[in-house]
Design a protein around this motif. Structure first.
Motif, PDB file in Angstrom:
ATOM      1  N   SER A  38       0.871  -1.162   0.000  1.00 18.92           N
ATOM      2  CA  SER A  38       0.000   0.000   0.000  1.00 18.92           C
ATOM      3  C   SER A  38       0.907   1.211   0.000  1.00 18.92           C
ATOM      4  CB  SER A  38      -0.893   0.007   1.248  1.00 18.92           C
ATOM      5  OG  SER A  38      -1.572   1.235   1.356  1.00 18.92           O
ATOM      6  N   LYS A  39       0.916   1.971  -1.090  1.00 21.47           N
ATOM      7  CA  LYS A  39       1.862   3.086  -1.185  1.00 21.47           C
ATOM      8  C   LYS A  39       1.166   4.350  -1.642  1.00 21.47           C
ATOM      9  CE  LYS A  39       3.492   2.013  -5.876  1.00 21.47           C
ATOM     10  NZ  LYS A  39       3.147   3.306  -6.496  1.00 21.47           N
ATOM     11  N   ARG A  40       1.763   5.454  -1.300  1.00 15.23           N
ATOM     12  CA  ARG A  40       1.245   6.758  -1.678  1.00 15.23           C
ATOM     13  C   ARG A  40       2.412   7.732  -1.798  1.00 15.23           C
ATOM     14  NH1 ARG A  40       0.644   5.034   3.245  1.00 15.23           N
ATOM     15  NH2 ARG A  40       0.936   6.333   5.102  1.00 15.23           N
ATOM     16  N   ASP A  41       2.201   8.805  -2.530  1.00 17.19           N
ATOM     17  CA  ASP A  41       3.240   9.815  -2.678  1.00 17.19           C
ATOM     18  C   ASP A  41       3.191  10.781  -1.504  1.00 17.19           C
ATOM     19  OD1 ASP A  41       4.052   8.723  -5.071  1.00 17.19           O
ATOM     20  OD2 ASP A  41       2.751  10.003  -6.276  1.00 17.19           O
ATOM     21  N   GLY A  42       4.372  11.234  -1.084  1.00 17.73           N
ATOM     22  CA  GLY A  42       4.457  12.179   0.015  1.00 17.73           C
ATOM     23  C   GLY A  42       5.170  13.443  -0.390  1.00 17.73           C
ATOM     24  N   THR A  43       4.819  14.544   0.270  1.00 19.52           N
ATOM     25  CA  THR A  43       5.462  15.831   0.007  1.00 19.52           C
ATOM     26  C   THR A  43       6.112  16.400   1.267  1.00 19.52           C
ATOM     27  OG1 THR A  43       3.371  16.980   0.398  1.00 19.52           O
ATOM     28  CG2 THR A  43       3.899  16.400  -1.883  1.00 19.52           C
ATOM     29  N   VAL A  44       5.898  15.733   2.404  1.00 17.88           N
ATOM     30  CA  VAL A  44       6.539  16.140   3.650  1.00 17.88           C
ATOM     31  C   VAL A  44       7.277  14.937   4.222  1.00 17.88           C
ATOM     32  CG1 VAL A  44       4.797  17.892   4.130  1.00 17.88           C
ATOM     33  CG2 VAL A  44       4.500  15.583   5.039  1.00 17.88           C
ATOM     34  N   VAL A  45       8.211  15.189   5.129  1.00 21.15           N
ATOM     35  CA  VAL A  45       8.969  14.107   5.748  1.00 21.15           C
ATOM     36  C   VAL A  45       8.036  13.335   6.680  1.00 21.15           C
ATOM     37  CG1 VAL A  45      10.929  13.525   7.209  1.00 21.15           C
ATOM     38  CG2 VAL A  45      11.093  15.434   5.594  1.00 21.15           C
ATOM     39  N   PRO A  46       7.858  12.020   6.457  1.00 17.42           N
ATOM     40  CA  PRO A  46       6.936  11.251   7.297  1.00 17.42           C
ATOM     41  C   PRO A  46       7.401  11.199   8.750  1.00 17.42           C
ATOM     42  CG  PRO A  46       7.536  10.039   5.305  1.00 17.42           C
ATOM     43  CD  PRO A  46       8.467  11.207   5.399  1.00 17.42           C
ATOM     44  N   GLY A  47       6.433  11.126   9.649  1.00 19.53           N
ATOM     45  CA  GLY A  47       6.725  10.947  11.066  1.00 19.53           C
ATOM     46  C   GLY A  47       6.586   9.490  11.451  1.00 19.53           C
ATOM     47  N   GLU A  48       6.906   9.174  12.695  1.00 16.19           N
ATOM     48  CA  GLU A  48       6.917   7.787  13.153  1.00 16.19           C
ATOM     49  C   GLU A  48       5.530   7.162  13.156  1.00 16.19           C
ATOM     50  OE1 GLU A  48       6.858   8.860  17.940  1.00 16.19           O
ATOM     51  OE2 GLU A  48       8.605   7.914  17.033  1.00 16.19           O
ATOM     52  N   ASN A  49       4.490   7.978  13.172  1.00 15.87           N
ATOM     53  CA  ASN A  49       3.126   7.447  13.172  1.00 15.87           C
ATOM     54  C   ASN A  49       2.477   7.491  11.794  1.00 15.87           C
ATOM     55  OD1 ASN A  49       3.147   7.006  16.024  1.00 15.87           O
ATOM     56  ND2 ASN A  49       2.758   9.198  16.335  1.00 15.87           N
ATOM     57  N   SER A  50       3.273   7.778  10.771  1.00 13.32           N
ATOM     58  CA  SER A  50       2.715   7.920   9.424  1.00 13.32           C
ATOM     59  C   SER A  50       2.527   6.577   8.718  1.00 13.32           C
ATOM     60  CB  SER A  50       3.630   8.800   8.567  1.00 13.32           C
ATOM     61  OG  SER A  50       3.801  10.069   9.142  1.00 13.32           O
ATOM     62  N   LEU A  51       3.170   5.513   9.215  1.00 21.07           N
ATOM     63  CA  LEU A  51       3.190   4.236   8.513  1.00 21.07           C
ATOM     64  C   LEU A  51       2.936   3.092   9.481  1.00 21.07           C
ATOM     65  CD1 LEU A  51       6.338   5.270   6.589  1.00 21.07           C
ATOM     66  CD2 LEU A  51       4.335   4.424   5.374  1.00 21.07           C
ATOM     67  N   THR A  52       2.331   2.032   8.957  1.00 19.39           N
ATOM     68  CA  THR A  52       2.126   0.827   9.753  1.00 19.39           C
ATOM     69  C   THR A  52       3.286  -0.130   9.518  1.00 19.39           C
ATOM     70  OG1 THR A  52       0.945  -0.420   8.038  1.00 19.39           O
ATOM     71  CG2 THR A  52      -0.350   1.124   9.384  1.00 19.39           C
ATOM     72  N   LEU A  53       3.321  -1.215  10.288  1.00 17.37           N
ATOM     73  CA  LEU A  53       4.388  -2.203  10.136  1.00 17.37           C
ATOM     74  C   LEU A  53       4.130  -3.171   8.992  1.00 17.37           C
ATOM     75  CD1 LEU A  53       5.266  -2.988  13.850  1.00 17.37           C
ATOM     76  CD2 LEU A  53       6.787  -2.011  12.127  1.00 17.37           C
ATOM     77  N   GLY A  54       2.978  -3.090   8.354  1.00 23.03           N
ATOM     78  CA  GLY A  54       2.730  -3.898   7.173  1.00 23.03           C
ATOM     79  C   GLY A  54       3.472  -3.336   5.975  1.00 23.03           C
ATOM     80  N   ASN A  55       3.191  -3.854   4.790  1.00 27.55           N
ATOM     81  CA  ASN A  55       3.830  -3.347   3.569  1.00 27.55           C
ATOM     82  C   ASN A  55       3.172  -2.032   3.166  1.00 27.55           C
ATOM     83  OD1 ASN A  55       5.516  -5.494   3.587  1.00 27.55           O
ATOM     84  ND2 ASN A  55       4.755  -6.464   1.729  1.00 27.55           N
ATOM     85  N   ASP A  56       3.474  -1.029   3.961  1.00 26.27           N
ATOM     86  CA  ASP A  56       2.899   0.307   3.834  1.00 26.27           C
ATOM     87  C   ASP A  56       4.036   1.263   3.550  1.00 26.27           C
ATOM     88  OD1 ASP A  56       1.203   2.501   3.979  1.00 26.27           O
ATOM     89  OD2 ASP A  56       1.269   2.605   6.174  1.00 26.27           O
ATOM     90  N   GLY A  57       3.990   1.971   2.422  1.00 25.78           N
ATOM     91  CA  GLY A  57       5.115   2.817   2.044  1.00 25.78           C
ATOM     92  C   GLY A  57       4.692   4.184   1.562  1.00 25.78           C
TER      93      GLY A  57
END
Length: 231
Positions: free
Chosen positions: A20-39
């Motif tokens: 599961s991926k999406r484009d980002g424009t800011v630096v992700p934080g520690e709560n921005s992603l799950t431990l699954g295949n999330d990018g």
């Protein structure tokens, strides 16, 4: 056997699950992603700042002295990074990693490196010499910078995880930090080509960057500098 079974299941899921991926424009934080295949895919510039010969430092000096050098370097580098728009993403011993985004990410990162160089020479070293006048230690450092598209993901286990940055920029920036500290700042051509003139040329018009061939990396063009930028 429970641990083995759990790990076999987890590893199989990592390789089998769709991302599961999406484009980002800011630096992700520690709560921005799950431990699954999330990018999150992001265009960013990575800076690594590292004390040179830190193994020799800790092997030949008292722990309190080495700790003071580490703390002084990392405190100054971190403040300069944040003051120039970077986001600190990791500390690793004597090294700090930062990520820059936005239209001026390369110039901001390069300016950060030149300011860290000034700080080491004109602030930290004089303070060290004043406190320890008989100490011959001289602080040397390197900064490496590259820019590319990266994928950010969370790795580890629940309660003990961190973000990992997968792509050329974090890898190459880290490798640039291993180059000789005779030149304190090393950047890739991709970074150099995006620099604004103010981050490329000195006040007298001289180019602050010298092109070199990176023989260990298929002769890619990189640039080095010993210039500094006063705070």
């Amino acid at each position: 056997m429970a641990l083995k079974d759990d790990l076999q299941t987890a590893v199989a899921a990592i390789f089998a699950d769709k991302w599961s991926k999406r484009d980002g424009t800011v630096v992700p934080g520690e709560n921005s992603l799950t431990l699954g295949n999330d990018g999150i895919d992001i265009e960013a510039t990575v800076l690594y700042a590292d004390i040179s010969d830190s193994t020799k430092l800790v092997d030949t000096h008292k722990h309190f002295f080495s700790a003071e050098v580490y703390k002084a370097f990392l405190r100054c580098a971190a403040r300069i990074i944040r003051d120039n728009g970077g986001s600190i993403t990791a500390y690793d011993g004597d090294r700090v990693m930062a990520v820059y985004v936005g239209d001026m990410k390369n110039s901001s990162a390069a300016r950060t490196a030149l300011k860290i160089n000034w700080c080491c020479k004109s602030l930290i070293q004089p303070a060290l010499k004043k406190q320890y006048p008989d100490e011959g230690y001289v602080l040397h450092h390197t900064v490496g910078i590259d820019t590319s598209t990266m994928r950010v993901a969370a790795a580890g286990i629940r309660g003990a995880n961190d973000l990992v940055w997968i792509g050329r920029a974090p890898n190459w920036a880290a490798k640039l930090c291993t180059l000789p500290h005779d030149y304190s700042t090393w950047i890739t051509k991709a970074v150099y080509d995006k620099l604004e003139d103010k981050s490329k040329l000195a006040t007298d018009g001289r180019n602050m960057w010298e092109a070199r061939s990176w023989t260990a990396m298929d002769n890619n063009t990189i640039y080095r500098s010993n210039f500094w930028w006063p705070l």
